[in-house]
Enzyme design. Structure first.
Site, short mmCIF file in Angstrom:
data_model
loop_
_atom_site.label_atom_id
_atom_site.label_comp_id
_atom_site.label_asym_id
_atom_site.label_seq_id
_atom_site.Cartn_x
_atom_site.Cartn_y
_atom_site.Cartn_z
N HIS A 130 13.74 8.76 4.88
CA HIS A 130 12.60 9.03 4.00
C HIS A 130 12.87 8.35 2.65
O HIS A 130 14.01 8.34 2.16
CB HIS A 130 12.45 10.53 3.73
CG HIS A 130 12.03 11.34 4.92
ND1 HIS A 130 11.60 10.80 6.11
CD2 HIS A 130 11.94 12.70 5.07
CE1 HIS A 130 11.27 11.78 6.95
NE2 HIS A 130 11.48 12.94 6.34
N ARG B 12 13.78 25.04 29.89
CA ARG B 12 13.64 23.72 30.52
C ARG B 12 14.97 22.96 30.55
O ARG B 12 15.23 22.20 31.46
CB ARG B 12 12.64 22.85 29.72
CG ARG B 12 11.23 23.32 29.70
CD ARG B 12 10.37 22.35 28.85
NE ARG B 12 10.69 22.38 27.42
CZ ARG B 12 10.20 23.26 26.57
NH1 ARG B 12 9.35 24.18 26.99
NH2 ARG B 12 10.54 23.25 25.29
N SER C 145 10.81 10.16 12.60
CA SER C 145 11.78 11.07 13.21
C SER C 145 11.75 12.44 12.54
O SER C 145 12.24 13.41 13.11
CB SER C 145 13.20 10.48 13.17
OG SER C 145 13.59 10.26 11.84
N CYS D 55 13.50 18.25 4.41
CA CYS D 55 14.26 17.01 4.26
C CYS D 55 13.91 16.21 2.99
O CYS D 55 14.80 15.68 2.31
CB CYS D 55 14.08 16.14 5.50
SG CYS D 55 12.42 16.15 6.18
N1 LIG Z 1 13.44 15.93 12.20
C1 LIG Z 1 13.72 16.13 10.92
O1 LIG Z 1 13.89 15.18 10.12
C2 LIG Z 1 13.86 17.50 10.37
C3 LIG Z 1 14.39 17.67 9.12
C4 LIG Z 1 14.54 18.94 8.60
C5 LIG Z 1 14.17 20.01 9.35
N2 LIG Z 1 13.64 19.85 10.60
C6 LIG Z 1 13.29 21.05 11.35
O2 LIG Z 1 14.22 21.25 12.41
C7 LIG Z 1 13.55 21.85 13.52
C8 LIG Z 1 13.72 21.01 14.77
O3 LIG Z 1 13.20 19.70 14.56
P1 LIG Z 1 13.49 18.49 15.56
O4 LIG Z 1 12.94 17.31 14.89
O5 LIG Z 1 14.92 18.48 16.00
O6 LIG Z 1 12.56 18.91 16.84
P2 LIG Z 1 12.67 18.47 18.36
O7 LIG Z 1 13.33 17.14 18.49
O8 LIG Z 1 11.32 18.65 18.92
O9 LIG Z 1 13.67 19.58 19.02
C9 LIG Z 1 13.30 20.92 19.22
C10 LIG Z 1 14.45 21.72 19.81
O10 LIG Z 1 14.05 23.10 19.95
C11 LIG Z 1 14.31 23.52 21.27
N3 LIG Z 1 13.39 24.56 21.74
C12 LIG Z 1 12.05 24.48 21.95
N4 LIG Z 1 11.57 25.63 22.47
C13 LIG Z 1 12.64 26.46 22.59
C14 LIG Z 1 12.81 27.78 23.09
N5 LIG Z 1 11.78 28.48 23.55
N6 LIG Z 1 14.05 28.32 23.06
C15 LIG Z 1 15.11 27.61 22.60
N7 LIG Z 1 15.02 26.35 22.13
C16 LIG Z 1 13.80 25.78 22.13
C17 LIG Z 1 14.15 22.28 22.11
O11 LIG Z 1 14.75 22.46 23.37
P3 LIG Z 1 14.21 21.69 24.70
O12 LIG Z 1 14.83 20.32 24.66
O13 LIG Z 1 14.74 22.54 25.82
O14 LIG Z 1 12.71 21.67 24.62
C18 LIG Z 1 14.88 21.27 21.21
O15 LIG Z 1 16.28 21.42 21.35
C19 LIG Z 1 12.09 22.04 13.06
O16 LIG Z 1 11.95 23.34 12.51
C20 LIG Z 1 11.93 21.00 11.99
O17 LIG Z 1 10.91 21.33 11.08
C21 LIG Z 1 13.49 18.62 11.14
#
Ligand SMILES: NC(=O)c1ccc[n+]([C@@H]2O[C@H](COP(=O)([O-])OP(=O)(O)OC[C@H]3O[C@@H](n4cnc5c(N)ncnc54)[C@H](OP(=O)(O)O)[C@@H]3O)[C@@H](O)[C@H]2O)c1
Length: 338
Positions: free
Chosen positions: A237, A33, A152, A122
């Site tokens: 957090h 996308r 977030s 986190c």
């Molecule tokens: N948010 C936090 O505080 C936090 C903290 C620690 C760990 N995490 C972990 O980090 C990860 C991402 O979290 P987030 O909050 O950044 O999520 P997010 O905002 O939903 O971002 C998801 C990312 O993954 C990409 N993606 C989805 N489907 C894909 C595919 N088929 N191929 C390649 N890329 C793809 C998306 O790209 P598109 O834009 O193209 O859809 C986007 O860049 C998760 O595993 C989460 O558990 C998050």
């Protein structure tokens, strides 16, 4: 950088720029996308690329933040192609041959990597940064932690949901049905972070906090109990931690230990209204600790209030620190363990 367009991925790119991360070439990967989208990286424009067997070749390092399913499928492929993966998802964290590392706590665990390194959850991350100096000085027998987690942490769609609901409440309009969370999050507190899997009465987030804390601290015998709640805060957090030490430790000694600890900022003058809040922590890399006080119900227990930016130290900053440590310790590319 896989997941470069997401909440964590874009923060990782920002942290890399701030720290002048040395790289010959940076490629932002995301889903089909987003392919072709241009990301501003200082003087350079980076073009978002989709994952394919061809596009993943030739990297020393792959930072992942695209969720567990993408990590399950693509992290081994990157590792196979010669990169060391630093993964933000929960996919690999509890595997025996995957180090789970917090830069200030257990950097030596990186030495045993076999192609994939895991970045912790986190909430766990910020908590262990504050616990490590206490563990080293006085031992820890038991930890009871309660978290107040920002939206977030669920990604950009949850930030949008809180915003839409808050606007509707303030404008006295009908609320849109919740999509991301099971209940309204605006002006509410949900005692559920993630899911109650297979009928468990603890959530998957609470299980992560308990298991990951033991693994990072290298104390499988540590008694830990976690309750995680979601609060209507955008970023940051908060964790209330009750820490039972093996040896006596006064609040004053604890404050001194933490003031000297890497990655910690003590903010603890409650009489003058000084204690950490999520707004104070947002945008910072340090973990803020305050409200350090004796637990009146136990003579070897202390209470602490620990606040961190979930997108920075809770995810992006630690991932970039691990990448830097892998480089400094000669653990990238050909130097990695067979
Ligand atoms: N948010 C936090 O505080 C936090 C903290 C620690 C760990 N995490 C972990 O980090 C990860 C991402 O979290 P987030 O909050 O950044 O999520 P997010 O905002 O939903 O971002 C998801 C990312 O993954 C990409 N993606 C989805 N489907 C894909 C595919 N088929 N191929 C390649 N890329 C793809 C998306 O790209 P598109 O834009 O193209 O859809 C986007 O860049 C998760 O595993 C989460 O558990 C998050």
């Amino acid at each position: 950088m896989v997941g470069a367009t997401g909440a964590v991925g874009s923060t990782i790119l920002g942290v890399m720029r701030e720290r002048s991360f040395a790289a010959d070439k940076i490629v932002p990967f995301a889903s089909e996308r987003s392919a072709g989208r241009v990301i501003d990286y200082g003087d350079t424009d980076l073009s978002v690329t989709a994952l394919s067997d061809e596009s993943i070749q030739g990297f020393d390092l792959a930072l992942f933040s695209a969720g567990s399913a993408i990590s399950a499928e693509w992290a081994p492929r990157f590792a196979e192609a010669g990169a060391v993966v630093v993964d933000n998802s929960s996919q690999w964290r509890m595997e025996d041959d995957v180090p789970l590392v917090v830069a200030e706590v257990n950097p030596e665990a990186l030495d045993g990597h076999r192609g994939i390194v895991a970045n912790p959850n986190c909430t766990t991350m910020q908590t262990v940064v504050a616990l490590k100096p206490i563990l080293d000085a006085a031992g820890i027998e038991r930890l009871v932690m309660s978290s107040y987690q920002a939206v977030s942490g669920t990604g950009q769609k949850a930030v949008d949901e809180l915003h839409r609901q808050a606007e509707a409440v303030l404008d006295a309009k009908e609320l849109p049905a919740p999509v991301v969370y099971p209940h309204q999050i605006a002006f509410n507190v949900l005692p559920q972070v993630e899911s109650f899997k297979d009928g468990d009465d603890y959530t998957t987030e609470e299980r992560k906090c308990m298991r990951e804390t033991r693994k990072i601290l290298g104390r499988e015998e540590l008694r830990v109990s976690a309750t995680c709640a979601r609060v209507p805060v955008y970023t940051g957090h908060s964790v209330s931690a009750n820490v039972e030490t093996r040896d006596p430790l006064s609040p004053e000694e604890c404050r001194e230990l933490l003031a000297a600890a890497p990655g910690v900022l003590v903010v603890d003058d409650p009489a003058n209204g000084l204690y950490p809040t999520p707004l104070d922590a947002a945008g910072r890399d340090e973990v803020l600790v305050g409200r350090i006080r004796r637990d009146p119900s136990h003579d070897r227990s202390l209470n602490l209030w620990i606040v961190g930016d979930n997108l920075r130290k809770g995810a992006a900053t630690n991932a970039v620190q691990l990448a830097e440590l892998l480089h400094v310790r000669g653990l990238l590319g050909a130097a990695r363990a067979a």
